[in-house]
Every structure is written in structure tokens, then in C-alpha cells.
Scaffold this motif. Sequence first.
Motif, PDB file in Angstrom:
ATOM      1  N   ARG A   1       1.004  -1.137   0.026  1.00  0.00           N
ATOM      2  CA  ARG A   1       0.001   0.058  -0.138  1.00  0.00           C
ATOM      3  C   ARG A   1       0.847   1.169   0.091  1.00  0.00           C
ATOM      4  N   ARG A   2       1.789   1.324   0.931  1.00  0.00           N
ATOM      5  CA  ARG A   2       2.718   2.472   0.969  1.00  0.00           C
ATOM      6  C   ARG A   2       3.698   2.673  -0.353  1.00  0.00           C
ATOM      7  N   LEU A   3       3.914   1.558  -1.111  1.00  0.00           N
ATOM      8  CA  LEU A   3       4.888   1.540  -2.281  1.00  0.00           C
ATOM      9  C   LEU A   3       3.909   2.234  -3.211  1.00  0.00           C
TER      10      LEU A   3
ATOM     11  N   ALA B   1       7.962   8.870  -2.912  1.00  0.00           N
ATOM     12  CA  ALA B   1       8.346   7.458  -3.549  1.00  0.00           C
ATOM     13  C   ALA B   1       9.570   7.094  -2.497  1.00  0.00           C
ATOM     14  N   LEU B   2      10.445   8.249  -2.130  1.00  0.00           N
ATOM     15  CA  LEU B   2      11.552   7.737  -1.072  1.00  0.00           C
ATOM     16  C   LEU B   2      11.022   7.155   0.191  1.00  0.00           C
TER      17      LEU B   2
ATOM     18  N   ASN C   1       4.502   5.731  -5.368  1.00  0.00           N
ATOM     19  CA  ASN C   1       4.732   5.814  -6.692  1.00  0.00           C
ATOM     20  C   ASN C   1       3.602   6.297  -7.560  1.00  0.00           C
ATOM     21  N   THR C   2       2.361   6.344  -7.018  1.00  0.00           N
ATOM     22  CA  THR C   2       1.379   7.244  -7.606  1.00  0.00           C
ATOM     23  C   THR C   2       1.687   8.549  -7.561  1.00  0.00           C
TER      24      THR C   2
ATOM     25  N   SER D   1      -1.075  -0.129 -12.831  1.00  0.00           N
ATOM     26  CA  SER D   1      -1.418   0.641 -14.018  1.00  0.00           C
ATOM     27  C   SER D   1      -2.343   1.850 -13.854  1.00  0.00           C
ATOM     28  N   ILE D   2      -3.012   1.812 -12.581  1.00  0.00           N
ATOM     29  CA  ILE D   2      -3.659   3.163 -12.105  1.00  0.00           C
ATOM     30  C   ILE D   2      -2.524   3.918 -11.810  1.00  0.00           C
ATOM     31  N   THR D   3      -1.571   3.351 -11.071  1.00  0.00           N
ATOM     32  CA  THR D   3      -0.484   4.335 -10.385  1.00  0.00           C
ATOM     33  C   THR D   3       0.192   5.160 -11.694  1.00  0.00           C
TER      34      THR D   3
END
Length: 452
Positions: free
Chosen positions: A51-53, A220-221, A57-58, A183-185
Motif C-alpha cells: 500500500r505504501r509503495l 516514493a523515497l 509511486n502514484t 497501471s492506475i498508478t
Amino acid sequence: MTRASAADTPDEQVEPGEADEPRAAAKPPPPAAGRRIFADLTPLRTSADYRRLWVGNTVSWTGQAMTALAVSLQVYDITGSSFAVGLVGLFTLVPLIVFGLYGGAVADTLDRRKVGLYSAAGLWALSFVLAAAALAGFHRVWLLYGVVALQAVCGALNGPARSSMIPRLLPPEQLPAANALNSITMTTGTTLGPMLGGVLVGVWGYQSAYVVDAVAFTAALYAMWRLPAMRPEAGAQPEGVAGAGGRRRRASVMDGLRFLATRPNLRMTFFTDLCAMVFAHPRALFPAVAVVWYGGDAKTAGLLAAAPAVGALLGGVFSGWQGRIRRHGLAIVLSVAAWGTAIAVFGLTRNLWLGVLFLALAGCSDMISMVFRNTMLQAATPDAMRGRLQGVFIVVVAGGPRLGDFLAGTVGQAVSPGVAIVGGGVACVVAVGLLAARWRAFLRYDARDPHA
């Protein structure tokens, strides 16, 4: 700007570096009727790490998409040449090929969390370089080319590490849902990014887009930093690979390529995507098309760049049906052919909103292809090879569009944008049809019995 920890729940957090191996998330109950239509959110509920990733990324993808459009517009503003815009893709192609393959081997050798974290920090720093140069009024094409080349190096190291984490965070039955969410991201970022980038560049200049990108990338970091350690699994190498039989050794790029050479279905996932991205990828022509066809400006170019992402986003939101598809190879071939057809029709239109519609249809087709290609790659590849195969995947999905940018920009400058776009779409359909005729077993691939 796109695949070994404990999958913790909100009540059971695992701190960075605390564990090497994930526990597979509990198998979810059968999907409710609503999720048969809409995207399945089970991976987000069962794994806090994923979830965090996904959230990080989004957010960062939006900033990266803004920067990509801003760089193209800045190069075109400086040079007035579609060929120069196409060179942006070429300057990233070589680093992607070299470091994408090497990055996959690194991901199979070192802690994937550290590889992802350090390469993400490099991308973050390069965003600040672009922002500082724009704020200082230092507008030089060579600097833009140099920065995008270094971004390609960092992205090529980051992508395989990040993508090869997902099968260790989630159970196999959740991989199609996770790939639809990924893909939504990407499509959320590439939908909002170009639109916001076009507006920001048009109102406040290039520096505004670069600054927002630098700030957004911190998400992202943070997601990478929170992940536990993800060291390579101990165990045997896949059959046919040097060193098989249980002996642990440094991962080799050549081993990955030799493994791929014996897996025709995996090769076809790459070949079909190259048909779409090399032959029918008109992104480099959007600045010229916006002006020449539609009498527009940076905001029009942003709209064109965002249209495929809008279609892909809608495809991702309504992706619940994809979990019921078993013939993944056939689905890939049909969706790539649909992409090429939509691009060719776009090249024949001179109405802005009709063109946007066909670009959106192309984006939806590409999203479907990407979900099934990712799922095949993850399900049919052993963990010891996932980093290297994801490295090849990064080379194809990131390098292919850049080669397509160069090809479209060159043909568009030499002949016309219309010929480049229509001809590319037709070439895509013909090429994927020939591939399907040559490797018919790909059309019979069954997800219930995945064979590479």
C-alpha cells in the motif's frame, strides 16, 4: 517515467531491515460482485508495504510525467525541431539498455530495498538539478539531454528492484489485481502530470513543473525507506542456468538472457510490446501536432499526452473482469493490435476531440496488454530470475517508447507527422499479427498452468 519483507497489516508493522522474508498475505475471500467490474483493492488491504509503495509511486509518477512533458516542451521551445525532441528519447535509450540489464542482476544479488532506495534518491536529486537550472535561466539543450540520460540510469536500477518486490509482498492470486492497480498508478500520474505540466509551464514557466516534481518524489523515497530488507532468496538456480543445483553465486546478466532464450512465451511478451512502442508511439510529435493540426499551444500538447493515460486509467478502474481471463497471450495480441489501430485512426483525424478519443482508446488497450504481460512475467519466472527479467522488462517498456520517439520524430520531420503516425499504427498491427502466426503457442497460454 512503471512490476523479503513481511506483508504487515495496520496492526502489525515491521520496521525497515527487521525481516528478510515476507509472509504471504492471507488468501482473500471470493470477490464481491462489485469487484468483478471495478478494480480489485485486495492487495492494498492485505499488505501495508504494498500500500505504501503504491501510494508513493502514484504521487511520484505525477511529478515525473510533468517533468517529461516540460523537458519536451523546453527542447522544442529552444530548437523548434521535432527531431530534437525525438533525441530526448535516444539519449535515454542507451543508459536504459545497459543499466536496465545490469540493474536486474543487481536486484537478484543485493538487498532490493537498498537498490530501490538509493536509485530513487538519485532521481530525486536530478529533479532538483532541472529545477535549479530553470530558476537560474540556464536553458541549454545539452543539459536537458544529460539530465534525462542520468535519470534513465537511476530509473533502470530502480525499476527491476521495485517490480521484483511485488511477488514477494503478495500471493500469486493477487498479482493480476496488483498489476491493474500499478497501471492506475502510472496512468493517474501520466493523466494528471501532462495536464498539470502544460498548465504550469504555460503560466509560471518550466521551473514550476520541475520544482513540483522534486517535491512529489519524496513520497516514493518514504515508501522505499519504510520497506523491510529484501535480500535474495537462498536456493537453487532455475534449470538451464549456470550454477544451478543449489550453489549460491553472483547473479549474471548473461544467465538472465540465457534463461529468456529458452522461454518463448516470456519472449513474446517483450516482442509484442516492442511492436506497439517502437512502431506506433507518436509522443514526440505531440508538440508539432498541437500547433500544426490544431493551432494550439503547450496546453494542447499536454492534453494529447494525457489522453492515452485517461483511457488507461479508465481501463484500470474497470479492471475487475481481468481476473477471470485465463488466455493471457491471446489477450495481449488483441490489445496490441487494438492499440495500433487506434493510433492509425488518430493520425487520420484533424478534429482535436476525436483525436483525443482515439488516443484514449489506445491507452485503454495498452493498459490491458500491460496487466497481462506483467502477470505472465511474474507468474512464470522464478524468484532467482525475477530481477533480471524485470531488467529486460524495463529495457523494453522504457527503452521501446524512447526508440519510438526517435523514429516518430525522424519520420515526422522527414515526411510529415500524419505519415509517421498512420504508418506506425499499421506497422504495429502487421508486426503483431506476424508474431502471433509464428508463435501460435503464445495464443494458447493458460494462466492456470503458467509455462514460460
